[in-house]
Design a protein around this motif. Structure first.
Motif, PDB file in Angstrom:
ATOM      1  N   ILE A  18       0.900  -1.246  -0.062  1.00 50.40           N
ATOM      2  CA  ILE A  18       0.078  -0.096  -0.095  1.00 50.40           C
ATOM      3  C   ILE A  18       0.926   1.357  -0.088  1.00 50.40           C
ATOM      4  O   ILE A  18       1.994   1.300   0.732  1.00 50.40           O
ATOM      5  CB  ILE A  18      -0.979   0.007   1.034  1.00 50.40           C
ATOM      6  CG1 ILE A  18      -1.899  -1.201   1.273  1.00 50.40           C
ATOM      7  CG2 ILE A  18      -1.721   1.316   1.254  1.00 50.40           C
ATOM      8  CD1 ILE A  18      -2.545  -1.385   2.462  1.00 50.40           C
ATOM      9  N   PHE A  19       0.690   2.325  -0.925  1.00 49.60           N
ATOM     10  CA  PHE A  19       1.144   3.544  -0.771  1.00 49.60           C
ATOM     11  C   PHE A  19       0.161   4.692  -0.891  1.00 49.60           C
ATOM     12  O   PHE A  19      -0.848   4.349  -1.218  1.00 49.60           O
ATOM     13  CB  PHE A  19       2.345   3.546  -1.827  1.00 49.60           C
ATOM     14  CG  PHE A  19       1.832   3.383  -3.547  1.00 49.60           C
ATOM     15  CD1 PHE A  19       1.701   4.585  -4.321  1.00 49.60           C
ATOM     16  CD2 PHE A  19       1.462   2.006  -3.882  1.00 49.60           C
ATOM     17  CE1 PHE A  19       1.117   4.212  -5.408  1.00 49.60           C
ATOM     18  CE2 PHE A  19       0.917   2.085  -5.023  1.00 49.60           C
ATOM     19  CZ  PHE A  19       0.753   2.977  -5.807  1.00 49.60           C
ATOM     20  N   SER A  20       0.551   5.882  -0.407  1.00 50.65           N
ATOM     21  CA  SER A  20      -0.464   6.976  -0.781  1.00 50.65           C
ATOM     22  C   SER A  20      -0.089   7.835  -1.915  1.00 50.65           C
ATOM     23  O   SER A  20       1.003   7.929  -2.444  1.00 50.65           O
ATOM     24  CB  SER A  20      -0.042   7.960   0.492  1.00 50.65           C
ATOM     25  OG  SER A  20      -0.331   7.343   1.643  1.00 50.65           O
ATOM     26  N   VAL A  21      -1.320   8.079  -2.460  1.00 49.61           N
ATOM     27  CA  VAL A  21      -1.812   9.096  -3.740  1.00 49.61           C
ATOM     28  C   VAL A  21      -2.319  10.312  -3.183  1.00 49.61           C
ATOM     29  O   VAL A  21      -3.562   9.888  -3.189  1.00 49.61           O
ATOM     30  CB  VAL A  21      -1.875   8.394  -4.818  1.00 49.61           C
ATOM     31  CG1 VAL A  21      -2.438   9.340  -6.152  1.00 49.61           C
ATOM     32  CG2 VAL A  21      -1.263   7.301  -5.316  1.00 49.61           C
ATOM     33  N   GLU A  22      -1.731  11.281  -2.740  1.00 49.24           N
ATOM     34  CA  GLU A  22      -2.620  12.434  -2.030  1.00 49.24           C
ATOM     35  C   GLU A  22      -3.328  11.779  -0.851  1.00 49.24           C
ATOM     36  O   GLU A  22      -2.387  11.394  -0.087  1.00 49.24           O
ATOM     37  CB  GLU A  22      -3.287  13.122  -3.070  1.00 49.24           C
ATOM     38  CG  GLU A  22      -2.662  13.662  -4.217  1.00 49.24           C
ATOM     39  CD  GLU A  22      -1.579  14.822  -3.957  1.00 49.24           C
ATOM     40  OE1 GLU A  22      -1.946  15.444  -3.055  1.00 49.24           O
ATOM     41  OE2 GLU A  22      -0.770  14.936  -4.732  1.00 49.24           O
ATOM     42  N   ASP A  23      -4.544  12.051  -0.920  1.00 50.30           N
ATOM     43  CA  ASP A  23      -5.549  11.727   0.370  1.00 50.30           C
ATOM     44  C   ASP A  23      -5.748  10.163   0.294  1.00 50.30           C
ATOM     45  O   ASP A  23      -6.673   9.976   0.911  1.00 50.30           O
ATOM     46  CB  ASP A  23      -6.364  12.795   0.690  1.00 50.30           C
ATOM     47  CG  ASP A  23      -5.776  14.115   0.965  1.00 50.30           C
ATOM     48  OD1 ASP A  23      -4.731  13.929   1.636  1.00 50.30           O
ATOM     49  OD2 ASP A  23      -6.419  14.886   0.685  1.00 50.30           O
ATOM     50  N   GLU A  24      -5.540   9.495  -0.682  1.00 52.53           N
ATOM     51  CA  GLU A  24      -5.953   8.214  -0.849  1.00 52.53           C
ATOM     52  C   GLU A  24      -5.009   7.107  -0.619  1.00 52.53           C
ATOM     53  O   GLU A  24      -3.590   7.424  -1.142  1.00 52.53           O
ATOM     54  CB  GLU A  24      -6.492   7.784  -2.056  1.00 52.53           C
ATOM     55  CG  GLU A  24      -8.027   8.865  -2.560  1.00 52.53           C
ATOM     56  CD  GLU A  24      -8.292   8.517  -3.879  1.00 52.53           C
ATOM     57  OE1 GLU A  24      -9.641   8.326  -3.688  1.00 52.53           O
ATOM     58  OE2 GLU A  24      -7.789   8.695  -4.770  1.00 52.53           O
ATOM     59  N   LEU A  25      -5.258   5.723  -0.520  1.00 49.14           N
ATOM     60  CA  LEU A  25      -4.296   4.855  -0.312  1.00 49.14           C
ATOM     61  C   LEU A  25      -4.502   3.916  -1.628  1.00 49.14           C
ATOM     62  O   LEU A  25      -5.673   3.574  -1.967  1.00 49.14           O
ATOM     63  CB  LEU A  25      -4.635   4.073   0.893  1.00 49.14           C
ATOM     64  CG  LEU A  25      -4.549   4.486   2.282  1.00 49.14           C
ATOM     65  CD1 LEU A  25      -4.953   3.368   3.275  1.00 49.14           C
ATOM     66  CD2 LEU A  25      -3.218   4.963   2.375  1.00 49.14           C
ATOM     67  N   PHE A  26      -3.769   3.305  -2.102  1.00 47.09           N
ATOM     68  CA  PHE A  26      -3.622   2.572  -3.246  1.00 47.09           C
ATOM     69  C   PHE A  26      -2.728   1.454  -3.089  1.00 47.09           C
ATOM     70  O   PHE A  26      -1.705   1.201  -2.507  1.00 47.09           O
ATOM     71  CB  PHE A  26      -2.750   3.179  -4.610  1.00 47.09           C
ATOM     72  CG  PHE A  26      -3.533   4.104  -5.486  1.00 47.09           C
ATOM     73  CD1 PHE A  26      -3.716   4.034  -6.820  1.00 47.09           C
ATOM     74  CD2 PHE A  26      -4.361   5.254  -5.029  1.00 47.09           C
ATOM     75  CE1 PHE A  26      -4.674   4.898  -7.847  1.00 47.09           C
ATOM     76  CE2 PHE A  26      -5.018   6.191  -5.794  1.00 47.09           C
ATOM     77  CZ  PHE A  26      -4.925   5.910  -7.069  1.00 47.09           C
ATOM     78  N   CYS A  27      -3.011   0.340  -3.795  1.00 48.89           N
ATOM     79  CA  CYS A  27      -2.344  -0.754  -4.270  1.00 48.89           C
ATOM     80  C   CYS A  27      -2.900  -1.461  -5.363  1.00 48.89           C
ATOM     81  O   CYS A  27      -3.784  -1.051  -5.748  1.00 48.89           O
ATOM     82  CB  CYS A  27      -2.149  -1.861  -2.693  1.00 48.89           C
ATOM     83  SG  CYS A  27      -3.804  -2.330  -2.321  1.00 48.89           S
TER      84      CYS A  27
END
Length: 169
Positions: A18-27
């Motif tokens: 999991i990593f952050s893109v602005e205010d969202e978590l992505f994976c």
């Protein structure tokens, strides 16, 4: 403590870091089998709930990236690598990227051909803009890395530097 119990439409396979893109978590996720799918899992509430966004579904094994890892470069740019899980055709890792915060994606082969069966791990140095790729080349028993400036490989997936062997098994 259990935080979330998502119920995804496409099941089975791998879910990456999991990593952050602005205010969202992505994976990223991928499925396994003869026909495969891959896409993004996103959370806007710190992982309490997740949305599954399919990018490609029911594609041949040779065309599906697996064990996909990414880094957020800023300004909406997400740089991603996924290994190839099939030795037919090229064996290069896939480079996947988005310049619009993950709304649309492009997928091309990179020049990383010493990684068949090896899962990528990406680290971004936000101060220098360098991206470091680490992977264990299972077929030869070597732990390797490549270091590039993100700008050098953005839209140029065949510009990755040569691998440096860090450890031999």
């Amino acid at each position: 403590t259990q935080v979330s119990v998502p119920d995804f439409a496409l099941r089975g396979g791998h879910i990456g870091n999991i990593f952050s893109v602005e205010d969202e978590l992505f994976c990223f996720y991928n499925t396994y089998g003869n026909n495969r799918s891959w896409g993004v899992l996103k959370s806007a509430d710190d992982g309490l709930t997740w949305e599954q966004i399919s990018i490609e579904e029911n594609i041949p094994k040779a065309e599906c990236p697996v064990e996909i890892e990414g880094v957020y470069l800023g300004d909406g740019k997400i740089l991603v690598l996924g290994r190839k899980d099939d030795s037919s055709g090229t064996i290069a890792m896939f480079q996947i990227q988005s310049s619009d915060y993950g709304k649309t994606w492009s997928k091309e082969y990179s020049n990383i051909t010493d990684s068949l069966g090896s899962s990528p791990s990406l680290i971004l140095d936000e101060n220098t803009g360098e991206v470091t790729l680490y992977f264990f080349a299972r077929t030869v028993g070597q732990f390797k890395r490549r270091v590039v400036n993100a700008a050098d490989v953005w839209d140029n997936p065949t510009n990755w530097t040569a691998s440096e062997v860090l450890i031999t098994e």
